[in-house]
Design a protein around this motif. Structure first.
Motif, PDB file in Angstrom:
ATOM      1  N   TYR A  47       0.818  -1.214   0.000  1.00  0.00           N
ATOM      2  CA  TYR A  47       0.000   0.000   0.000  1.00  0.00           C
ATOM      3  C   TYR A  47       0.854   1.269   0.000  1.00  0.00           C
ATOM      4  O   TYR A  47       0.512   2.259   0.632  1.00  0.00           O
ATOM      5  CB  TYR A  47      -0.927  -0.003   1.220  1.00  0.00           C
ATOM      6  CG  TYR A  47      -1.885  -1.177   1.225  1.00  0.00           C
ATOM      7  CD1 TYR A  47      -3.040  -1.169   0.441  1.00  0.00           C
ATOM      8  CD2 TYR A  47      -1.624  -2.308   1.987  1.00  0.00           C
ATOM      9  CE1 TYR A  47      -3.898  -2.250   0.415  1.00  0.00           C
ATOM     10  CE2 TYR A  47      -2.484  -3.397   1.985  1.00  0.00           C
ATOM     11  CZ  TYR A  47      -3.618  -3.363   1.194  1.00  0.00           C
ATOM     12  OH  TYR A  47      -4.476  -4.439   1.173  1.00  0.00           O
ATOM     13  N   SER A  48       1.947   1.237  -0.757  1.00  0.00           N
ATOM     14  CA  SER A  48       2.855   2.390  -0.804  1.00  0.00           C
ATOM     15  C   SER A  48       2.182   3.636  -1.384  1.00  0.00           C
ATOM     16  O   SER A  48       2.535   4.765  -1.052  1.00  0.00           O
ATOM     17  CB  SER A  48       4.098   2.046  -1.622  1.00  0.00           C
ATOM     18  OG  SER A  48       3.720   1.629  -2.925  1.00  0.00           O
ATOM     19  N   GLN A  49       1.173   3.425  -2.261  1.00  0.00           N
ATOM     20  CA  GLN A  49       0.483   4.552  -2.898  1.00  0.00           C
ATOM     21  C   GLN A  49      -0.526   5.232  -1.979  1.00  0.00           C
ATOM     22  O   GLN A  49      -1.098   6.262  -2.334  1.00  0.00           O
ATOM     23  CB  GLN A  49      -0.223   4.082  -4.185  1.00  0.00           C
ATOM     24  CG  GLN A  49      -1.484   3.260  -3.986  1.00  0.00           C
ATOM     25  CD  GLN A  49      -1.231   1.803  -3.619  1.00  0.00           C
ATOM     26  OE1 GLN A  49      -0.096   1.384  -3.413  1.00  0.00           O
ATOM     27  NE2 GLN A  49      -2.294   1.021  -3.547  1.00  0.00           N
ATOM     28  N   CYS A  50      -0.753   4.673  -0.789  1.00  0.00           N
ATOM     29  CA  CYS A  50      -1.772   5.209   0.134  1.00  0.00           C
ATOM     30  C   CYS A  50      -1.220   6.286   1.067  1.00  0.00           C
ATOM     31  O   CYS A  50      -1.970   6.844   1.863  1.00  0.00           O
ATOM     32  CB  CYS A  50      -2.375   4.082   0.971  1.00  0.00           C
ATOM     33  SG  CYS A  50      -3.207   2.835  -0.017  1.00  0.00           S
ATOM     34  N   GLY A  51       0.058   6.594   0.969  1.00  0.00           N
ATOM     35  CA  GLY A  51       0.646   7.614   1.831  1.00  0.00           C
ATOM     36  C   GLY A  51       0.678   7.195   3.285  1.00  0.00           C
ATOM     37  O   GLY A  51       0.120   7.872   4.144  1.00  0.00           O
ATOM     38  N   ILE A  52       1.332   6.062   3.568  1.00  0.00           N
ATOM     39  CA  ILE A  52       1.386   5.551   4.954  1.00  0.00           C
ATOM     40  C   ILE A  52       2.477   6.273   5.735  1.00  0.00           C
ATOM     41  O   ILE A  52       3.652   6.253   5.356  1.00  0.00           O
ATOM     42  CB  ILE A  52       1.626   4.028   4.969  1.00  0.00           C
ATOM     43  CG1 ILE A  52       0.413   3.314   4.345  1.00  0.00           C
ATOM     44  CG2 ILE A  52       1.873   3.528   6.389  1.00  0.00           C
ATOM     45  CD1 ILE A  52       0.596   1.836   4.140  1.00  0.00           C
ATOM     46  N   SER A  53       2.068   6.929   6.811  1.00  0.00           N
ATOM     47  CA  SER A  53       3.000   7.679   7.659  1.00  0.00           C
ATOM     48  C   SER A  53       3.700   6.740   8.641  1.00  0.00           C
ATOM     49  O   SER A  53       4.925   6.739   8.750  1.00  0.00           O
ATOM     50  CB  SER A  53       2.253   8.772   8.414  1.00  0.00           C
ATOM     51  OG  SER A  53       3.071   9.341   9.406  1.00  0.00           O
ATOM     52  N   LYS A  54       2.918   5.944   9.377  1.00  0.00           N
ATOM     53  CA  LYS A  54       3.507   5.002  10.329  1.00  0.00           C
ATOM     54  C   LYS A  54       2.523   3.880  10.637  1.00  0.00           C
ATOM     55  O   LYS A  54       1.319   4.023  10.404  1.00  0.00           O
ATOM     56  CB  LYS A  54       3.924   5.707  11.624  1.00  0.00           C
ATOM     57  CG  LYS A  54       2.784   6.345  12.391  1.00  0.00           C
ATOM     58  CD  LYS A  54       3.283   7.010  13.665  1.00  0.00           C
ATOM     59  CE  LYS A  54       2.155   7.688  14.429  1.00  0.00           C
ATOM     60  NZ  LYS A  54       2.607   8.310  15.676  1.00  0.00           N
ATOM     61  N   VAL A  55       3.055   2.764  11.148  1.00  0.00           N
ATOM     62  CA  VAL A  55       2.242   1.618  11.556  1.00  0.00           C
ATOM     63  C   VAL A  55       2.554   1.351  13.028  1.00  0.00           C
ATOM     64  O   VAL A  55       3.682   0.979  13.366  1.00  0.00           O
ATOM     65  CB  VAL A  55       2.550   0.372  10.698  1.00  0.00           C
ATOM     66  CG1 VAL A  55       1.712  -0.809  11.165  1.00  0.00           C
ATOM     67  CG2 VAL A  55       2.298   0.647   9.222  1.00  0.00           C
ATOM     68  N   VAL A  56       1.560   1.579  13.877  1.00  0.00           N
ATOM     69  CA  VAL A  56       1.733   1.370  15.321  1.00  0.00           C
ATOM     70  C   VAL A  56       1.103   0.034  15.702  1.00  0.00           C
ATOM     71  O   VAL A  56      -0.063  -0.225  15.375  1.00  0.00           O
ATOM     72  CB  VAL A  56       1.091   2.513  16.139  1.00  0.00           C
ATOM     73  CG1 VAL A  56       1.220   2.252  17.632  1.00  0.00           C
ATOM     74  CG2 VAL A  56       1.740   3.839  15.781  1.00  0.00           C
TER      75      VAL A  56
END
Length: 223
Positions: A47-56
């Motif tokens: 999901y690189s195109q979804c603008g992922i900031s961080k995964v907690v």
């Protein structure tokens, strides 16, 4: 002075928190740590195109909760939440726990999120946009959003040069050694035809000052 300390790690326990929020004994610590790394890798890759900031990631004895912070949450949720089931299956392949919860959270101001700004610059470099133009545009956007300062650093074979070098772009103030300063730090890599170009972004959003309790305020008044 060599700036080798990660600004996020430097402030953990002061005004930042861990991205993995769980406790484990010696037997399971390494396993959980590896699982967390695989979960982030799988989600960021797909999901690189979804603008992922961080995964907690949060864990209890039986439950695993994955909180994904993204600038385009609609793409992660999908039609009627269909994509969340896909993410659950991806995560389930990486972990031993069966009770999995996925939470999608929106990053409302992506222009002051350091990781998203770094990803934006990296994607422009991959599309062969001149690095100076990409960095200056990012700096201007961030400052317009109300940030107090920003620094962008790009390293590698810039514009296809034979010798790799680093370039810096500054605006505003950036008190890296002030612990109460809310400094967001993000990294991204641009895979260009000339090789990898690293992008680092520091954004200063002002100071975080702890609010005094009623007792402390009363004692100050009495003094």
């Amino acid at each position: 002075m060599g700036q080798k300390v990660n600004p996020n790690g430097f402030r953990i326990g002061v005004n930042k928190d861990w991205n993995s929020q769980w406790y484990a004994d010696k037997k399971t610590f390494a396993q959980y740590l590896l699982e967390d790394s695989k979960i982030r890798e799988v989600i960021n890759k797909k999901y690189s195109q979804c603008g992922i900031s961080k995964v907690v990631i949060e864990r209890t004895n039986k439950r695993l909760t994955v909180n994904i912070y993204a600038s385009r949450p609609g793409m992660l949720i999908g039609v009627k939440g269909a994509e969340i089931d896909v993410i659950k299956k991806l995560v389930a392949k990486q972990v031993s726990q069966k009770d999995i919860t996925i939470n999608i959270k929106e990053v409302k101001r992506p222009d002051i999120d350091a990781t998203l700004v770094a990803q934006s610059i990296a994607s422009q470099l991959e599309k062969r946009v001149a690095f100076k133009r990409a960095c200056k545009m990012a700096v201007q956007k961030t400052m317009k959003e109300g940030a107090k300062g920003i620094k962008v650093m790009v390293s590698g074979r810039l514009n296809g040069a034979e010798i790799a070098r680093s370039e810096h772009f500054y605006e505003g103030s950036l008190p890296l050694q002030t612990l109460r300063a809310d400094i967001d730090y993000g990294v991204a890599t641009a895979a260009t035809t000339f090789g990898a170009i690293g992008v680092k972004v520091w954004i200063y959003n002002g100071d975080i000052i702890a609010k005094k309790s009623a007792k402390e305020v009363a004692s100050d008044v009495n003094a």
